[in-house]
Design a protein around this motif. Structure first.
Motif, short mmCIF file in Angstrom:
data_model
loop_
_atom_site.label_atom_id
_atom_site.label_comp_id
_atom_site.label_asym_id
_atom_site.label_seq_id
_atom_site.Cartn_x
_atom_site.Cartn_y
_atom_site.Cartn_z
N VAL A 1 56.05 94.70 42.40
CA VAL A 1 56.78 93.60 43.02
C VAL A 1 57.25 92.61 41.96
O VAL A 1 56.55 92.33 40.99
CB VAL A 1 55.91 92.88 44.08
CG1 VAL A 1 54.64 92.29 43.48
CG2 VAL A 1 56.70 91.81 44.82
N LEU B 1 57.45 90.28 51.66
CA LEU B 1 57.60 91.72 51.44
C LEU B 1 56.24 92.37 51.17
O LEU B 1 55.92 93.42 51.72
CB LEU B 1 58.55 91.98 50.26
CG LEU B 1 60.02 91.64 50.47
CD1 LEU B 1 60.76 91.65 49.14
CD2 LEU B 1 60.66 92.59 51.47
N LEU C 1 59.31 96.36 45.40
CA LEU C 1 59.62 95.16 46.18
C LEU C 1 60.21 94.07 45.31
O LEU C 1 59.70 93.78 44.22
CB LEU C 1 58.34 94.61 46.84
CG LEU C 1 57.59 95.54 47.79
CD1 LEU C 1 56.31 94.86 48.26
CD2 LEU C 1 58.46 95.95 48.96
N GLY D 1 59.46 95.02 53.71
CA GLY D 1 58.34 95.44 52.86
C GLY D 1 57.55 96.55 53.54
O GLY D 1 57.20 97.56 52.93
#
Length: 183
Positions: free
Chosen positions: A25, A36, A81, A138
């Motif tokens: 992420v 997310l 993400l 997500g």
């Protein structure tokens, strides 16, 4: 504003062996990333998967982190993400296109990746898409990774019939018309 149009959601896959996923992420827009991440974690937990989370500075670094992880660790799949919001320069197109292309290339090489990098015009669009109680992109990215892992496992032992196979009783060798070998 984001559309509230309905769409089909596939049933969550089930697994007979443990699943281990890496979530990569970018917290560049931390509130968006948190939404997310919350959605992705919930989806993986619901499927009984374990996961680790690593952070990268931006969307461009996410595919590289996944590639490094694939070469040096043992994850079954990956969830990417992040969020890219259009600005005043062409940097938006570069980041969107290059991160997406790199993830696609990794996927085509056999990695099971759910792409949850949002590409939006403004922060409001990102908020709607990242919200675990809203569009939950997500969670959708995690679900995509799980479906790819299930598919990869389904076909893991399938043979394409290429290469040498042991000689069976019904196999004839060149010059052998009755199935008996000659010394």
């Amino acid at each position: 504003m984001a559309s509230a149009e309905e769409h089909t959601v596939l049933p969550r896959p089930t697994f007979d062996k443990p699943v281990k996923v890496l979530i990569v992420v970018s917290p560049y827009y931390s509130e968006i990333a948190e939404g997310l991440l919350t959605g992705a974690k919930a989806e993986l937990e619901a499927a009984g998967a374990t996961y680790e989370v690593v952070e990268m500075p931006g969307a461009l670094e996410i595919p590289t982190a996944i590639g490094i992880s694939d070469r040096r660790s043992n994850f079954d799949g990956y969830v990417a993400l992040g969020c890219v919001i259009r600005g005043e320069t062409t940097h938006y197109e570069t980041v969107c296109n290059d991160s997406s292309r790199a993830l696609s290339m990794l996927g085509l090489s056999g990695l099971c990746i759910g792409n949850g990098i949002l590409t939006v015009e403004n922060k409001k669009q990102a908020e709607v898409r990242a919200d675990p109680e809203g569009q939950n992109k997500g969670g959708g990215a995690a679900a995509a990774a799980l479906h790819l892992i299930a598919l990869a496992r389904k076909w893991a032992s399938a043979s394409k019939g290429i290469g040498f196979k042991p000689r069976g009783e019904d196999t004839l060798m060149a010059g052998d018309t009755d199935g008996n070998t000659t010394a």
